[in-house]
Design a protein around this motif. Structure first.
Motif, short mmCIF file in Angstrom:
data_model
loop_
_atom_site.label_atom_id
_atom_site.label_comp_id
_atom_site.label_asym_id
_atom_site.label_seq_id
_atom_site.Cartn_x
_atom_site.Cartn_y
_atom_site.Cartn_z
N GLY A 209 0.80 -1.22 0.00
CA GLY A 209 0.00 0.00 0.00
C GLY A 209 0.83 1.27 0.00
N GLY A 210 0.39 2.24 0.76
CA GLY A 210 1.08 3.52 0.82
C GLY A 210 0.08 4.65 0.88
N LYS A 211 0.59 5.86 0.88
CA LYS A 211 -0.31 7.03 0.93
C LYS A 211 -0.56 7.52 -0.49
N SER A 212 -1.70 7.13 -1.06
CA SER A 212 -2.00 7.51 -2.44
C SER A 212 -2.58 8.93 -2.49
N GLU A 329 -0.21 5.31 6.19
CA GLU A 329 -1.36 5.04 5.33
C GLU A 329 -2.61 5.04 6.21
N ILE A 330 -3.64 5.82 5.85
CA ILE A 330 -4.81 5.96 6.73
C ILE A 330 -5.65 4.69 6.74
N PHE A 331 -6.01 4.19 5.58
CA PHE A 331 -6.76 2.94 5.45
C PHE A 331 -8.05 2.97 6.27
N GLY A 332 -8.79 4.05 6.13
CA GLY A 332 -10.05 4.23 6.84
C GLY A 332 -10.75 5.47 6.31
N PRO A 333 -11.95 5.77 6.86
CA PRO A 333 -12.79 6.83 6.26
C PRO A 333 -12.43 8.24 6.71
N ILE A 334 -11.18 8.57 6.61
CA ILE A 334 -10.72 9.91 7.02
C ILE A 334 -10.01 10.54 5.82
N LYS A 355 7.14 5.84 -2.62
CA LYS A 355 6.30 5.84 -3.83
C LYS A 355 4.97 5.13 -3.55
N PRO A 356 3.83 5.80 -3.81
CA PRO A 356 2.54 5.21 -3.46
C PRO A 356 2.02 4.23 -4.51
N LEU A 357 0.98 3.50 -4.11
CA LEU A 357 0.37 2.53 -5.02
C LEU A 357 -0.40 3.24 -6.13
#
Ligand code: NAD
Length: 454
Positions: A209-212, A329-334, A355-357
């Protein structure tokens, strides 16, 4: 576990899986098993985290059916040996490439799209003529259970078997001598998998993953931007590896973006009761997400109910790149919203992250689009949309750097489970003396000429 792997190796060595009709039959079986058991699959995923039938079809089963269709339609073509031209130095000869399955493959799934992320690599592996051991994520326990039941009850274990389990079972599996490991999950566990694979020099595909990021420029179609982005962000309650993690919005349109986002969330009414929203997968993730919401930054949302593992779609404003919500990576509704005046400054900030996904650019300005595509490295993405690129099987899907190694879906999936064996095939009726002793200047001159070095 060794026994299962050994048995699959023995079966693989019978050469049965080299037959493309055999492969198509495995895909037919998978398709039939999924189709006939949609109710069971829907019930299991709803029990695990309240994912609806609609969302399960759209974001899991439909993608699998599409992958199966694409693979079946092309297996024969993809599996054919391909002729390539032969260079003068090797005259006379034929040169060709034989696609060859790798052998016994381990697929490790993630929890957030349990069916799609477990079965899509399996479709690719079976299409390419491999045997597979699948270890689904243990977090959604019902989906893991139903996958094990359906696969182990309908497939020859020598071809495709599900082994359920968590860290200890996966650790044990990773000690086995597979021919390929395909992992989907976090970068942290991806490193563990990569290290284990290195012990036996096993090739890997790592889908992490990552911060897209998402860029919103002042000249985009703002209404459409917000509509598409809110859907992509709050689908699966933000627990999507390719969800826009945070959004950078040009100051000229930031205020309007926030207002439209609020209106769109209210219109969509993301709620379990409406079957368009899901639970946070477990308490640990709930607590982690809770800690990322600073109440003084909440523009919209921020409400939650722990016992229901519910977190309201939440928009944060006045966020800086230094805030805790921007460190993982947040991986949630924020959804953190960061305003910008100068696109170069935010591009520089984005490039400081691994590098993000994915990356999304919402703009009608061709120059800005080209600039971001050119200057930011990421796995894959979309212009004026988000998430939907995954639904085109013609687009290879995967990360780069810390977000992944390798690609799959469609032909890329077939390639990922295939070794391309190169063959130079020579007749014996002619042999030029040129490479043999004695090595004269005349011969060297000829060699150079033939290799076009002079
Ligand atoms: P995770 O890394 O915790 O777990 C993934 C798998 O690894 C599970 O099957 C789990 O049982 C196993 N595992 C966990 N710890 C392990 C260990 N110590 N040793 C061996 N195996 C172990 O990931 P997750 O929570 O299931 O998924 C979330 C992450 O996955 C996010 O970072 C997300 O971005 C990423 N993801 C990526 C994609 C993609 O396609 N690139 C898709 C979905 C999720």
């Amino acid at each position: 576990m060794k026994q299962f792997v050994d048995q699959q190796k023995a079966f693989f060595n019978t050469q049965t899986t080299k037959n493309t009709s055999f492969r198509i039959k495995q895909l037919d079986t998978l398709q039939a098993v999924l189709k006939e058991n949609e109710t069971l699959l829907n019930e299991a995923i709803y029990t695990d985290f309240k994912k609806s039938e609609f969302d399960t079809y759209v974001s899991e089963l439909a993608l699998l059916y599409s992958d199966i269709k694409e693979a079946k339609r092309n297996i024969k073509k993809w599996s054919r040996r391909k002729r390539v031209s032969t260079n003068l130095l090797n005259f006379p000869a034929n040169s060709y490439i034989i696609p060859e399955p790798l052998g016994v493959c381990l697929v490790i799934g993630a929890w957030n799209y349990p069916y799609q992320l477990s079965f899509a690599p399996v479709v690719a592996a079976l299409a390419a003529g491999n045997t597979v051991i699948l270890k689904p994520s243990e977090l959604p326990s019902k989906t893991s259970e139903v996958m094990a039941k359906l696969v182990n009850g309908n497939f020859d274990p020598n071809v495709f078997k599900v082994i359920e389990g968590g860290v200890s079972e996966t650790t044990e599996l990773l000690k086995q001598n597979f021919d390929k490991i395909f992992f989907t999950g976090s970068t942290k566990v991806g490193k563990i998998v990569y290290k284990a694979a290195a012990e036996n020099l096993i090739p890997v595909t790592l889908e992490m993953g990552g911060k897209s990021p998402a860029f919103v420029t002042e000249d985009c179609n703002l209404k459409m931007t917000v509509k598409r982005m809110m859907w992509a962000k709050f689908l699966n309650a933000g627990q999507t590896c390719i969800a826009p993690d945070y959004v950078m919005v040009h100051e000229k349109v930031r205020e309007e973006f926030l207002e439209l986002a609020k209106a769109e969330i209210e219109e969509e009414q993301f709620q379990f009761e409406n079957h368009n929203y899901v639970q946070i997968i477990n308490d640990d993730n709930f607590d982690r997400l809770n800690s990322l919401i600073k109440q003084d930054q909440v523009y919209y949302g921020g409400n939650m109910e722990k016992e229901k593992r519910y977190i309201q779609p939440t928009i944060l404003q006045n966020v800086s790149f230094e805030d805790p919500v921007m460190q993982e990576e947040i991986f949630g509704p924020i959804l953190p919203v960061i305003g910008y005046d100068n696109i170069d400054e935010v591009i520089t900030e984005v490039r400081k992250f691994p590098k993000p996904l994915s990356c999304y650019v919402f703009t009608n300005n061709k120059k800005t689009k080209r600039k971001i595509l050119n200057e930011v490295s990421f796995g894959g993405g979309a212009i004026n949309d988000a998430v939907m690129h995954i639904s085109n099987p013609k687009l290879p899907f995967g990360g780069v750097g810390q977000s992944g190694i390798g690609n799959y879906h469609g032909k890329a999936g077939f390639d990922c489970f295939t070794h391309y064996k190169s063959i130079l095939d020579k007749p014996t009726w002619l042999e030029l003396p040129i490479k043999y002793y004695p090595h004269t200047n005349r011969k060297l001159k000829w060699i150079k000429r033939m290799m076009k070095f002079q």
